[in-house]
Design a protein around this motif. Sequence first.
Motif, PDB file in Angstrom:
ATOM      1  N   SER A  29     -24.501  11.000 -18.773  1.00 19.95           N
ATOM      2  CA  SER A  29     -25.332  11.954 -18.050  1.00 19.95           C
ATOM      3  C   SER A  29     -24.508  12.740 -17.038  1.00 19.95           C
ATOM      4  N   CYS A  30     -24.722  14.021 -17.023  1.00 20.94           N
ATOM      5  CA  CYS A  30     -24.067  14.893 -16.049  1.00 20.94           C
ATOM      6  C   CYS A  30     -24.444  14.479 -14.623  1.00 20.94           C
ATOM      7  N   GLN A  31     -25.653  14.016 -14.432  1.00 18.29           N
ATOM      8  CA  GLN A  31     -26.119  13.638 -13.098  1.00 18.29           C
ATOM      9  C   GLN A  31     -25.353  12.434 -12.537  1.00 18.29           C
ATOM     10  N   ARG A  32     -24.800  11.598 -13.394  1.00 19.68           N
ATOM     11  CA  ARG A  32     -24.021  10.444 -12.927  1.00 19.68           C
ATOM     12  C   ARG A  32     -22.626  10.848 -12.458  1.00 19.68           C
ATOM     13  N   LEU A  33     -22.158  12.016 -12.911  1.00 21.44           N
ATOM     14  CA  LEU A  33     -20.796  12.447 -12.602  1.00 21.44           C
ATOM     15  C   LEU A  33     -20.734  13.073 -11.216  1.00 21.44           C
ATOM     16  N   LEU A  34     -19.745  12.661 -10.442  1.00 24.54           N
ATOM     17  CA  LEU A  34     -19.551  13.198  -9.104  1.00 24.54           C
ATOM     18  C   LEU A  34     -18.710  14.472  -9.123  1.00 24.54           C
ATOM     19  N   GLY A  35     -17.880  14.610 -10.146  1.00 19.09           N
ATOM     20  CA  GLY A  35     -17.009  15.766 -10.256  1.00 19.09           C
ATOM     21  C   GLY A  35     -15.962  15.518 -11.327  1.00 19.09           C
ATOM     22  N   TYR A  36     -14.970  16.381 -11.381  1.00 14.66           N
ATOM     23  CA  TYR A  36     -13.879  16.194 -12.323  1.00 14.66           C
ATOM     24  C   TYR A  36     -12.612  16.845 -11.776  1.00 14.66           C
ATOM     25  N   SER A  37     -11.482  16.450 -12.325  1.00 15.14           N
ATOM     26  CA  SER A  37     -10.202  17.059 -11.990  1.00 15.14           C
ATOM     27  C   SER A  37      -9.364  17.117 -13.256  1.00 15.14           C
ATOM     28  N   PHE A  38      -8.270  17.855 -13.189  1.00 13.55           N
ATOM     29  CA  PHE A  38      -7.402  18.001 -14.351  1.00 13.55           C
ATOM     30  C   PHE A  38      -6.102  17.225 -14.150  1.00 13.55           C
ATOM     31  N   GLN A  39      -5.638  16.636 -15.209  1.00 12.94           N
ATOM     32  CA  GLN A  39      -4.310  16.024 -15.217  1.00 12.94           C
ATOM     33  C   GLN A  39      -3.439  16.866 -16.132  1.00 12.94           C
ATOM     34  N   THR A  40      -2.306  17.300 -15.627  1.00 18.60           N
ATOM     35  CA  THR A  40      -1.361  18.060 -16.430  1.00 18.60           C
ATOM     36  C   THR A  40      -0.170  17.183 -16.775  1.00 18.60           C
ATOM     37  N   ILE A  41       0.599  17.631 -17.706  1.00 21.25           N
ATOM     38  CA  ILE A  41       1.798  16.878 -18.083  1.00 21.25           C
ATOM     39  C   ILE A  41       2.850  17.098 -17.000  1.00 21.25           C
ATOM     40  N   ASN A  42       3.341  15.981 -16.428  1.00 18.81           N
ATOM     41  CA  ASN A  42       4.412  16.051 -15.431  1.00 18.81           C
ATOM     42  C   ASN A  42       5.338  14.847 -15.624  1.00 18.81           C
ATOM     43  N   ASN A  43       6.109  14.514 -14.636  1.00 13.88           N
ATOM     44  CA  ASN A  43       7.110  13.447 -14.775  1.00 13.88           C
ATOM     45  C   ASN A  43       6.539  12.110 -15.236  1.00 13.88           C
ATOM     46  N   SER A  44       5.407  11.714 -14.694  1.00  8.68           N
ATOM     47  CA  SER A  44       4.879  10.391 -15.025  1.00  8.68           C
ATOM     48  C   SER A  44       3.627  10.421 -15.893  1.00  8.68           C
ATOM     49  N   CYS A  45       3.019  11.574 -16.079  1.00  8.89           N
ATOM     50  CA  CYS A  45       1.815  11.698 -16.894  1.00  8.89           C
ATOM     51  C   CYS A  45       2.155  12.501 -18.142  1.00  8.89           C
ATOM     52  N   ASP A  46       2.036  11.894 -19.302  1.00 10.10           N
ATOM     53  CA  ASP A  46       2.496  12.565 -20.517  1.00 10.10           C
ATOM     54  C   ASP A  46       1.388  13.117 -21.400  1.00 10.10           C
ATOM     55  N   ILE A 106       0.835  -1.206   0.000  1.00 13.83           N
ATOM     56  CA  ILE A 106       0.000   0.000   0.000  1.00 13.83           C
ATOM     57  C   ILE A 106       0.865   1.249   0.000  1.00 13.83           C
ATOM     58  N   ILE A 107       1.904   1.264   0.802  1.00 13.35           N
ATOM     59  CA  ILE A 107       2.781   2.429   0.868  1.00 13.35           C
ATOM     60  C   ILE A 107       3.485   2.651  -0.462  1.00 13.35           C
ATOM     61  N   CYS A 108       3.999   1.595  -1.073  1.00 10.45           N
ATOM     62  CA  CYS A 108       4.709   1.723  -2.346  1.00 10.45           C
ATOM     63  C   CYS A 108       3.767   2.126  -3.476  1.00 10.45           C
ATOM     64  N   THR A 109       2.587   1.553  -3.522  1.00 12.90           N
ATOM     65  CA  THR A 109       1.630   1.887  -4.569  1.00 12.90           C
ATOM     66  C   THR A 109       1.122   3.311  -4.402  1.00 12.90           C
ATOM     67  N   GLY A 110       0.895   3.744  -3.197  1.00 15.15           N
ATOM     68  CA  GLY A 110       0.392   5.087  -2.944  1.00 15.15           C
ATOM     69  C   GLY A 110       1.380   6.174  -3.296  1.00 15.15           C
ATOM     70  N   SER A 111       2.661   5.859  -3.324  1.00 18.20           N
ATOM     71  CA  SER A 111       3.655   6.887  -3.588  1.00 18.20           C
ATOM     72  C   SER A 111       4.001   7.023  -5.060  1.00 18.20           C
ATOM     73  N   THR A 112       3.488   6.166  -5.912  1.00 19.96           N
ATOM     74  CA  THR A 112       3.792   6.271  -7.338  1.00 19.96           C
ATOM     75  C   THR A 112       2.703   7.055  -8.029  1.00 19.96           C
ATOM     76  N   GLN A 113       3.089   8.054  -8.795  1.00 22.14           N
ATOM     77  CA  GLN A 113       2.113   8.867  -9.491  1.00 22.14           C
ATOM     78  C   GLN A 113       1.510   8.130 -10.671  1.00 22.14           C
ATOM     79  N   SER A 114       2.227   7.198 -11.264  1.00 26.20           N
ATOM     80  CA  SER A 114       1.737   6.519 -12.458  1.00 26.20           C
ATOM     81  C   SER A 114       0.492   5.682 -12.192  1.00 26.20           C
ATOM     82  N   ALA A 115       0.235   5.332 -10.939  1.00 24.71           N
ATOM     83  CA  ALA A 115      -0.952   4.546 -10.620  1.00 24.71           C
ATOM     84  C   ALA A 115      -2.224   5.358 -10.831  1.00 24.71           C
TER      85      ALA A 115
END
Length: 105
Positions: free
Chosen positions: A38-55, A15-24
Amino acid sequence: MEGRSTALTALLVLIICTGSTQSASCCVKNMVLRGKLSCQRLLGYSFQTINNSCDIKSVIFHLPARFLCAEPTDSKTQKLMQCIDERKRKSTPIPQQGSTTTTAA
């Protein structure tokens, strides 16, 4: 008893190792939103930007028990984001400027 504590220790390390990796928690491909989401099914949203592990840039829609990665510039993505924002604005009371709350002593 010893086997149980060894298994618990191994689980804790995992759990500790998996929680610390951004690629997960990284979108690797954006979905093209087709059909009815449907918009009603969505709880929310967030943004992913380009960084070390997310391209890739992505909008991550939060659904019950899963996430959906979408192209940020897609018109359907934009409409769903606006719908969520409007829904949240309507459900969050805005305090009026200059008003005070009093309590009885």
